[in-house]
Motif scaffolding. Structure first.
Motif, PDB file in Angstrom:
ATOM      1  N   SER A  42       0.615  -1.055   0.061  1.00  6.43           N
ATOM      2  CA  SER A  42      -0.001  -0.146   0.294  1.00  6.43           C
ATOM      3  C   SER A  42       1.075   1.311  -0.040  1.00  6.43           C
ATOM      4  N   PRO A  43       0.141   2.511  -0.347  1.00  3.33           N
ATOM      5  CA  PRO A  43       1.451   3.734  -0.446  1.00  3.33           C
ATOM      6  C   PRO A  43       1.745   4.219   0.619  1.00  3.33           C
ATOM      7  N   ASP A  44       1.028   3.683   1.967  1.00  6.34           N
ATOM      8  CA  ASP A  44       1.630   4.116   3.615  1.00  6.34           C
ATOM      9  C   ASP A  44       2.771   2.926   3.491  1.00  6.34           C
ATOM     10  N   GLY A  45       3.039   1.777   3.021  1.00  2.00           N
ATOM     11  CA  GLY A  45       3.727   0.718   3.259  1.00  2.00           C
ATOM     12  C   GLY A  45       3.399   0.009   4.693  1.00  2.00           C
ATOM     13  N   LYS A  46       2.157   0.330   4.907  1.00  2.00           N
ATOM     14  CA  LYS A  46       2.003  -0.773   5.954  1.00  2.00           C
ATOM     15  C   LYS A  46       1.256  -1.863   5.543  1.00  2.00           C
ATOM     16  N   THR A  47       0.401  -1.923   4.655  1.00  2.00           N
ATOM     17  CA  THR A  47      -0.305  -3.507   3.901  1.00  2.00           C
ATOM     18  C   THR A  47      -0.082  -3.701   3.034  1.00  2.00           C
ATOM     19  N   PHE A  48       0.102  -5.372   2.564  1.00  2.00           N
ATOM     20  CA  PHE A  48       0.666  -5.575   0.892  1.00  2.00           C
ATOM     21  C   PHE A  48      -0.728  -6.464   1.022  1.00  2.00           C
ATOM     22  N   TYR A  49      -0.975  -6.261  -0.319  1.00  2.00           N
ATOM     23  CA  TYR A  49      -1.991  -7.382  -1.215  1.00  2.00           C
ATOM     24  C   TYR A  49      -1.444  -8.427  -1.792  1.00  2.00           C
ATOM     25  N   VAL A  50      -2.434  -9.340  -1.948  1.00  2.00           N
ATOM     26  CA  VAL A  50      -1.692 -10.468  -2.750  1.00  2.00           C
ATOM     27  C   VAL A  50      -2.395 -10.972  -3.208  1.00  2.00           C
ATOM     28  N   ALA A  51      -2.809 -10.750  -4.938  1.00  6.71           N
ATOM     29  CA  ALA A  51      -3.710 -11.348  -5.514  1.00  6.71           C
ATOM     30  C   ALA A  51      -3.724 -12.917  -5.145  1.00  6.71           C
ATOM     31  N   ASP A  52      -4.388 -13.659  -5.554  1.00  4.90           N
ATOM     32  CA  ASP A  52      -5.316 -15.063  -5.722  1.00  4.90           C
ATOM     33  C   ASP A  52      -6.115 -15.972  -7.208  1.00  4.90           C
ATOM     34  N   MET A  53      -5.814 -16.072  -8.426  1.00  2.23           N
ATOM     35  CA  MET A  53      -6.141 -16.822  -8.808  1.00  2.23           C
ATOM     36  C   MET A  53      -7.733 -17.992  -8.665  1.00  2.23           C
ATOM     37  N   MET A  54      -7.542 -18.169  -7.597  1.00  3.40           N
ATOM     38  CA  MET A  54      -7.902 -19.259  -6.738  1.00  3.40           C
ATOM     39  C   MET A  54      -9.189 -18.742  -6.447  1.00  3.40           C
ATOM     40  N   ALA A  55      -8.461 -18.633  -4.945  1.00  8.13           N
ATOM     41  CA  ALA A  55      -9.329 -17.486  -4.606  1.00  8.13           C
ATOM     42  C   ALA A  55      -9.741 -16.384  -4.694  1.00  8.13           C
ATOM     43  N   ASP A  56     -10.144 -16.083  -5.854  1.00  2.00           N
ATOM     44  CA  ASP A  56     -10.571 -15.186  -6.755  1.00  2.00           C
ATOM     45  C   ASP A  56     -10.890 -13.303  -5.843  1.00  2.00           C
ATOM     46  N   GLY A  57     -10.060 -13.157  -4.958  1.00  2.00           N
ATOM     47  CA  GLY A  57      -9.566 -12.069  -4.065  1.00  2.00           C
ATOM     48  C   GLY A  57      -8.331 -11.692  -3.997  1.00  2.00           C
ATOM     49  N   MET A  58      -8.234 -10.992  -3.240  1.00  2.00           N
ATOM     50  CA  MET A  58      -6.523 -10.462  -2.804  1.00  2.00           C
ATOM     51  C   MET A  58      -6.645 -10.557  -1.453  1.00  2.00           C
ATOM     52  N   TRP A  59      -5.492 -11.225  -0.965  1.00  2.00           N
ATOM     53  CA  TRP A  59      -5.067 -11.324   0.573  1.00  2.00           C
ATOM     54  C   TRP A  59      -4.692 -10.452   1.063  1.00  2.00           C
ATOM     55  N   VAL A  60      -4.819  -9.289   2.250  1.00  2.00           N
ATOM     56  CA  VAL A  60      -4.562  -8.443   2.846  1.00  2.00           C
ATOM     57  C   VAL A  60      -4.382  -8.716   3.897  1.00  2.00           C
ATOM     58  N   LEU A  61      -3.033  -8.303   4.192  1.00  2.00           N
ATOM     59  CA  LEU A  61      -1.492  -8.173   5.520  1.00  2.00           C
ATOM     60  C   LEU A  61      -1.151  -7.518   5.853  1.00  2.00           C
ATOM     61  N   SER A  62      -0.386  -7.704   6.814  1.00  2.00           N
ATOM     62  CA  SER A  62       0.271  -6.400   7.506  1.00  2.00           C
ATOM     63  C   SER A  62       2.110  -7.129   7.427  1.00  2.00           C
ATOM     64  N   GLY A  63       2.738  -6.418   6.632  1.00  2.00           N
ATOM     65  CA  GLY A  63       4.061  -7.552   6.659  1.00  2.00           C
ATOM     66  C   GLY A  63       4.907  -7.553   7.437  1.00  2.00           C
ATOM     67  N   ASP A  64       4.448  -6.217   8.353  1.00  2.00           N
ATOM     68  CA  ASP A  64       5.840  -6.890   9.582  1.00  2.00           C
ATOM     69  C   ASP A  64       5.444  -7.788  10.410  1.00  2.00           C
ATOM     70  N   ALA A  65       4.417  -8.017  10.800  1.00  2.00           N
ATOM     71  CA  ALA A  65       3.268  -8.425  11.641  1.00  2.00           C
ATOM     72  C   ALA A  65       3.434  -9.937  11.010  1.00  2.00           C
ATOM     73  N   PHE A  66       2.439 -10.317   9.503  1.00  2.00           N
ATOM     74  CA  PHE A  66       2.629 -11.425   8.655  1.00  2.00           C
ATOM     75  C   PHE A  66       1.596 -12.348   9.507  1.00  2.00           C
ATOM     76  N   GLU A  67       0.850 -11.402   9.893  1.00  2.00           N
ATOM     77  CA  GLU A  67       0.056 -12.182  10.027  1.00  2.00           C
ATOM     78  C   GLU A  67      -0.542 -13.290   8.609  1.00  2.00           C
ATOM     79  N   THR A  68      -1.643 -13.905  10.099  1.00  2.00           N
ATOM     80  CA  THR A  68      -2.576 -15.091   8.828  1.00  2.00           C
ATOM     81  C   THR A  68      -3.424 -13.560   8.203  1.00  2.00           C
ATOM     82  N   PRO A  69      -3.201 -13.564   6.559  1.00  2.00           N
ATOM     83  CA  PRO A  69      -3.819 -12.790   5.777  1.00  2.00           C
ATOM     84  C   PRO A  69      -5.832 -12.786   6.100  1.00  2.00           C
TER      85      PRO A  69
END
Length: 392
Positions: free
Chosen positions: A249-276
């Motif tokens: 994300s522009p503020d550097g806090k969130t990562f988005y990961v496209a998934d062609m089988m889940a048909d959407g984006m996974w959203v997670l904190s890169g620092d925490a690396f928690e379950t998205p």
């Protein structure tokens, strides 16, 4: 005994020196306020973690894409002709499109199974990733001419560390992240991974780590940039997940990961690396591209021929653009002026040009077979992190 009175200015100065000395005499576990016997401990100053050594500082700490404003071209690229370079995986060629006319003006023979066209960190070279040919073909963006291929094993995708010190090859079938010299492409360090199909990545705002998608085992990796080591790994919470493009994300806090089988984006904190968490976008969610004003992200849904638009400030999807007559929008990039989104049509041997304001299809251009990671070039920015153009 006669008392000598100090002048007023000297007395004030002496008092200041005494206070400073008293403050300096505080014990290691006391702040200056405690050492002087005043009320309450001093508030601790939070240390700002240093960024990756040698990385150019962000223009705006609240926006990693601040250097990517419309037509803000670096002196390095400002005289390059505007072109769209399309690697055709099944034709072993790169189609070159003039965006002013929407016409293919050149076809460049390259190696076997070209996957992505990647701008180098210094932005002077475009590298064609010939995955099964085990080479990188350099293209001079000033002339459009290809140079001698460089031997690099299994180059599915290519990235560069934010300080320009290393190229990072996503060796998908070899199950390795390979750190190389960014100019000669000589191998520096190979990092074996236990997941299958490393393919896309993006870096944290401070450049100290990057998140990698593993397509064939449905996993994510967190990699320490300086140490060149995997420091985190997790399985996505979806049976049959196939993660693709990664974007911060522009503020550097969130990562988005496209998934062609889940048909959407996974959203997670890169620092925490928690379950998205999953944000549904559309069938075959694949590529992620940030607008020139850093307010939106264009999400290609390859399986349904659409583009979803995600609004960063509002943290929600706001629009969906359907391609007339369908299609298979895959990887691409945004024009230098920010007005056109260019995407390859992976299974339709074509490229789409889409108006970023209205979502209207401006052109549908026939190219070779299996077009994939096309690069729009030149683009604004100071340096390239790789893929089809991640600029900061």
């Amino acid at each position: 005994m006669k008392t000598t009175r100090l002048p007023r200015k000297a007395a004030v100065l002496l008092a200041g020196l005494v206070l400073a000395a008293l403050a300096g005499c505080g014990s290691a576990d006391k702040g200056p306020a405690e050492a002087l016997g005043t009320k309450g401990p001093a508030k601790p100053v939070k240390a700002v973690p240093p960024g990756l050594a040698g990385m150019p500082p962000l223009l705006d700490p609240k926006d990693v894409y601040a250097a990517d404003r419309p037509n803000q071209l670096s002196p390095v690229v400002k005289d390059f002709p505007s072109r769209v370079y399309v690697p055709n995986t099944s034709s072993n060629t790169v189609s070159v499109i003039d965006p002013a006319t929407y016409k293919v003006i050149d076809t460049i023979p390259v190696g076997v199974q070209p996957q992505h066209v990647v701008p180098s960190w210094d932005m002077k070279t475009l590298w064609v990733n010939n995955n099964r040919g085990h080479t990188l073909t350099p293209i001079n963006p000033a002339t459009g001419e290809a140079g001698e291929p460089v031997e690099v094993h299994d180059p599915y995708n290519l990235y560069f560390t934010p300080n320009g010190k290393y190229a990072v090859v996503m060796a998908s079938m070899d199950k390795e992240l390979v750190f190389r010299d960014p100019h000669t492409m000589d191998r520096v360090k190979s990092v074996p991974v236990s997941c299958f199909g490393v393919n896309h990545a993006d870096f944290s705002a401070d450049g100290r780590y990057f998140i990698v998608s593993c397509e064939f085992s449905g996993e994510l990796l967190k990699v320490d940039t300086e140490k060149m080591e995997v420091i985190g790994q997790q399985k996505l919470p979806f049976e049959g997940a196939m993660p693709q493009d990664v974007k911060v994300s522009p503020d550097g806090k969130t990562f988005y990961v496209a998934d062609m089988m889940a048909d959407g984006m996974w959203v997670l904190s890169g620092d925490a690396f928690e379950t998205p968490k999953l944000l549904p976008t559309g069938k075959g969610c694949h590529g992620l591209y940030v607008s020139r004003d850093s307010k939106e992200m264009y999400v290609s849904n390859r399986g349904e021929g659409s583009i979803s638009v995600f609004d960063f400030p509002r943290n929600k999807l706001t629009k969906k653009w359907e391609l007339p007559d369908g299609g298979s929008p895959d990887m691409g990039g945004v024009s230098a002026d920010g007005k056109v989104l260019w995407l390859s049509g992976r299974y339709n041997s074509e490229v789409y040009a889409i108006d970023t304001v209205t979502g209207k299809q401006l052109a549908r251009i026939p190219v070779g077979s299996g077009p994939h990671g096309l690069a729009v070039y030149p683009q604004p920015g100071r340096y390239s992190l790789g893929h089809t153009g991640i600029f900061r």
